[in-house]
Write a protein that holds these residues in place. Sequence first.
Motif, mmCIF file in Angstrom:
data_model
loop_
_atom_site.group_PDB
_atom_site.id
_atom_site.type_symbol
_atom_site.label_atom_id
_atom_site.label_comp_id
_atom_site.label_asym_id
_atom_site.label_seq_id
_atom_site.Cartn_x
_atom_site.Cartn_y
_atom_site.Cartn_z
ATOM 1 N N SER A 203 12.040 4.056 -3.510
ATOM 2 C CA SER A 203 11.809 4.076 -4.956
ATOM 3 C C SER A 203 11.623 2.693 -5.533
ATOM 4 C CB SER A 203 12.991 4.749 -5.658
ATOM 5 O OG SER A 203 14.186 4.042 -5.396
ATOM 6 N N SER A 204 12.198 1.685 -4.864
ATOM 7 C CA SER A 204 12.051 0.317 -5.347
ATOM 8 C C SER A 204 10.731 -0.288 -4.937
ATOM 9 C CB SER A 204 13.190 -0.557 -4.795
ATOM 10 O OG SER A 204 14.425 -0.074 -5.233
ATOM 11 N N GLU A 205 10.010 0.355 -4.027
ATOM 12 C CA GLU A 205 8.767 -0.205 -3.529
ATOM 13 C C GLU A 205 7.538 0.466 -4.126
ATOM 14 O OE1 GLU A 205 8.826 -2.815 -1.721
ATOM 15 O OE2 GLU A 205 10.993 -2.797 -1.457
ATOM 16 N N ASP A 206 7.726 1.312 -5.158
ATOM 17 C CA ASP A 206 6.606 2.035 -5.729
ATOM 18 C C ASP A 206 5.524 1.101 -6.239
ATOM 19 O OD1 ASP A 206 7.773 4.409 -5.132
ATOM 20 O OD2 ASP A 206 8.650 4.721 -7.121
ATOM 21 N N GLY A 207 5.926 -0.051 -6.783
ATOM 22 C CA GLY A 207 4.940 -0.964 -7.344
ATOM 23 C C GLY A 207 4.347 -1.914 -6.345
ATOM 24 N N ASN A 208 4.722 -1.794 -5.067
ATOM 25 C CA ASN A 208 4.257 -2.761 -4.081
ATOM 26 C C ASN A 208 2.789 -2.602 -3.730
ATOM 27 O OD1 ASN A 208 6.630 -4.105 -3.940
ATOM 28 N ND2 ASN A 208 6.997 -3.744 -1.763
ATOM 29 N N HIS A 209 2.226 -1.382 -3.911
ATOM 30 C CA HIS A 209 0.801 -1.215 -3.633
ATOM 31 C C HIS A 209 -0.012 -2.050 -4.615
ATOM 32 C CE1 HIS A 209 -2.992 0.531 -2.429
ATOM 33 N NE2 HIS A 209 -3.236 0.849 -3.701
ATOM 34 N N GLY A 210 0.336 -1.973 -5.922
ATOM 35 C CA GLY A 210 -0.351 -2.786 -6.915
ATOM 36 C C GLY A 210 -0.131 -4.257 -6.667
ATOM 37 N N LEU A 211 1.105 -4.619 -6.234
ATOM 38 C CA LEU A 211 1.409 -6.008 -5.911
ATOM 39 C C LEU A 211 0.555 -6.478 -4.743
ATOM 40 C CD1 LEU A 211 3.247 -8.475 -6.416
ATOM 41 C CD2 LEU A 211 4.852 -7.492 -4.762
ATOM 42 N N LEU A 212 0.354 -5.612 -3.753
ATOM 43 C CA LEU A 212 -0.459 -5.946 -2.584
ATOM 44 C C LEU A 212 -1.894 -6.264 -2.984
ATOM 45 C CD1 LEU A 212 -0.953 -5.998 0.540
ATOM 46 C CD2 LEU A 212 -1.451 -3.556 0.359
ATOM 47 N N THR A 213 -2.483 -5.403 -3.816
ATOM 48 C CA THR A 213 -3.888 -5.613 -4.200
ATOM 49 C C THR A 213 -4.047 -6.855 -5.073
ATOM 50 O OG1 THR A 213 -3.651 -4.101 -6.094
ATOM 51 C CG2 THR A 213 -4.421 -3.155 -4.017
ATOM 52 N N ARG A 214 -3.043 -7.136 -5.912
ATOM 53 C CA ARG A 214 -3.095 -8.359 -6.721
ATOM 54 C C ARG A 214 -2.946 -9.599 -5.861
ATOM 55 N NH1 ARG A 214 0.268 -5.254 -10.035
ATOM 56 N NH2 ARG A 214 2.103 -6.485 -9.457
ATOM 57 N N GLN A 215 -2.076 -9.512 -4.839
ATOM 58 C CA GLN A 215 -1.886 -10.651 -3.939
ATOM 59 C C GLN A 215 -3.145 -10.929 -3.117
ATOM 60 O OE1 GLN A 215 0.350 -12.939 -3.104
ATOM 61 N NE2 GLN A 215 2.172 -12.408 -4.254
ATOM 62 N N LEU A 216 -3.828 -9.858 -2.686
ATOM 63 C CA LEU A 216 -5.078 -10.040 -1.948
ATOM 64 C C LEU A 216 -6.123 -10.737 -2.815
ATOM 65 C CD1 LEU A 216 -5.525 -6.668 -0.011
ATOM 66 C CD2 LEU A 216 -5.152 -8.924 0.989
ATOM 67 N N GLY A 218 -5.500 -12.585 -5.474
ATOM 68 C CA GLY A 218 -5.034 -13.949 -5.718
ATOM 69 C C GLY A 218 -5.233 -14.859 -4.525
ATOM 70 N N GLY A 219 -5.104 -14.299 -3.322
ATOM 71 C CA GLY A 219 -5.295 -15.084 -2.112
ATOM 72 C C GLY A 219 -6.723 -15.572 -1.931
ATOM 73 N N MET A 220 -7.672 -14.908 -2.592
ATOM 74 C CA MET A 220 -9.060 -15.363 -2.557
ATOM 75 C C MET A 220 -9.285 -16.522 -3.525
ATOM 76 S SD MET A 220 -10.892 -13.726 -0.335
ATOM 77 C CE MET A 220 -12.564 -14.030 -0.927
ATOM 78 N N LYS A 221 -8.403 -16.659 -4.513
ATOM 79 C CA LYS A 221 -8.575 -17.709 -5.520
ATOM 80 C C LYS A 221 -7.657 -18.907 -5.303
ATOM 81 C CE LYS A 221 -7.843 -15.087 -9.131
ATOM 82 N NZ LYS A 221 -7.763 -14.676 -10.561
ATOM 83 N N PHE A 222 -6.544 -18.670 -4.609
ATOM 84 C CA PHE A 222 -5.577 -19.747 -4.416
ATOM 85 C C PHE A 222 -5.125 -19.794 -2.958
ATOM 86 C CE2 PHE A 222 -5.035 -18.231 -8.805
ATOM 87 C CZ PHE A 222 -5.321 -19.396 -9.500
ATOM 88 N N GLN A 223 -5.008 -21.010 -2.428
ATOM 89 C CA GLN A 223 -4.539 -21.197 -1.065
ATOM 90 C C GLN A 223 -3.014 -21.099 -1.009
ATOM 91 O OE1 GLN A 223 -5.927 -25.098 -0.038
ATOM 92 N NE2 GLN A 223 -8.045 -24.647 -0.557
ATOM 93 N N ALA A 350 1.407 -12.192 6.080
ATOM 94 C CA ALA A 350 1.312 -12.753 4.726
ATOM 95 C C ALA A 350 0.123 -13.687 4.559
ATOM 96 C CB ALA A 350 2.607 -13.497 4.390
ATOM 97 N N ILE A 351 -0.628 -13.940 5.620
ATOM 98 C CA ILE A 351 -1.721 -14.910 5.572
ATOM 99 C C ILE A 351 -2.759 -14.601 4.487
ATOM 100 C CG2 ILE A 351 -3.717 -15.795 6.859
ATOM 101 C CD1 ILE A 351 -1.976 -15.825 9.353
ATOM 102 N N PRO A 352 -3.190 -13.355 4.293
ATOM 103 C CA PRO A 352 -4.247 -13.113 3.287
ATOM 104 C C PRO A 352 -3.813 -13.336 1.839
ATOM 105 C CG PRO A 352 -4.073 -11.285 4.846
ATOM 106 C CD PRO A 352 -2.855 -12.127 5.013
ATOM 107 N N PHE A 353 -2.512 -13.423 1.579
ATOM 108 C CA PHE A 353 -2.015 -13.475 0.208
ATOM 109 C C PHE A 353 -1.902 -14.915 -0.293
ATOM 110 C CE2 PHE A 353 0.369 -9.722 2.123
ATOM 111 C CZ PHE A 353 -0.656 -8.839 1.832
ATOM 112 N N ILE A 354 -1.505 -15.052 -1.561
ATOM 113 C CA ILE A 354 -1.241 -16.389 -2.093
ATOM 114 C C ILE A 354 -0.089 -16.989 -1.299
ATOM 115 C CG2 ILE A 354 -0.620 -17.730 -4.126
ATOM 116 C CD1 ILE A 354 -1.632 -15.416 -5.843
ATOM 117 N N GLY A 355 -0.319 -18.142 -0.707
ATOM 118 C CA GLY A 355 0.662 -18.711 0.207
ATOM 119 C C GLY A 355 1.861 -19.325 -0.496
#
Length: 418
Positions: A203-216, A218-223, A350-355
Amino acid sequence: MNIRTFPGDAQEVWNLAKNYYIEGRSPSYVEYRGAFTFVFYHALHFVCDIVGVDSIFGLQILNSIIFAILTVVLFPYVFSIALRKKIGWLSTVVFAIIVFYFFRSYFLYPLTDFPSFTFLLAAIACIFWPKGGHVKVFICLLSAGILFSFSVMMRFSYVVAFPILLAMCYVTMKSNGITIVRGITLLSVVISVSASLMMINASSEDGNHGLLTRQLHGGMKFQKVEWNAGDSLYPGQMWFKERRGEEILRTEGMLGGGHFSVLEYFKLFLKYPMDMVTINLKHLLGGLDVIYHSVYIFDMHESRVIKSLLNYSLIFIAMVLIFLKWSDWWHDGKMMIFLVFALGIQSLSAIPFIGEVRFFMPLILTFFAMAVFDFSSGLTIVKTNRLYFSWIAFVLMYFVISSMFFESTEKVVLLNIL
């Protein structure tokens, strides 16, 4: 250091943990984190209240214990089993000093990084432990399942290590003469316990899918990002921009919106393979580049030349060991290979995300442990293959790449490479 409040969202985590079971409490923006994080620190508040000790002082004591168990007990033990050699006290002390030097301020705050990693390493130690009867093996593997679940419930990204831990369980059972049928029974119990405990966290991880897509996205814009907690000379956070990734998003009409799906991310990989590989390689190199000893930074201009020389050298020795001793590890039971992957796979995922350096901390500590605990083998390989020039070239190359990271920030902080 006299700490009464914490910077950033560490204070929010601390406050939520204290009031976690109060009826009618207000929801918090940090509740996307693993539920066990708040249970863990709530228990600390509870114990400190009973004993009559200040809870922040209790946190410092707890983190000191975690540091000692991680560096002096767990790391030497699991590497002694995997390397099939005794880890001496001098190597253990050197390793502990290095970890403290690079990450000392992490232990001042109520973070999940080191506690969750300690639970993972404790689970691996339980898998390595059994030598004897089937009952002992069962207890050890059951304990491993519970400890691993605690790790995942604090930082869900550790779930990627689960298949590797199962493979390690199988090797352990095989070496103890456990039959396939009995082994499947044992593993099913471990899986059931782990799955049941991790479901508590769902139940605490329900928002992690949205967090994942935002991190992906963001990872394209920031190293990479470093969090400024009090240096007024630097404006805001230190964002290391990824200009080529931003250009790709603009070309594909994806720059706005703030997120995209995993499928869209893989489509970009197919369309821009070399660019995407380069972007992710920079994420990896930036994540391994420990510039500051804390998540929350109060001096963005901190000198780091000695730290970086040591960091890059230890990474080089670890990479030499990985590439030139891989076949030896493969023919020697494969446990060292399993150990490296089990400890480092969360960082690799974690490599594809904002580091952030803390996302790569497990892999960094694994490299440090390899370089320190098997230093004699690494040095012998360097001497035998005359890799001194390669060592120097690697360190210089890393310094150049690190300086290029800083030049991508809004305000260049070249003092950081002096």
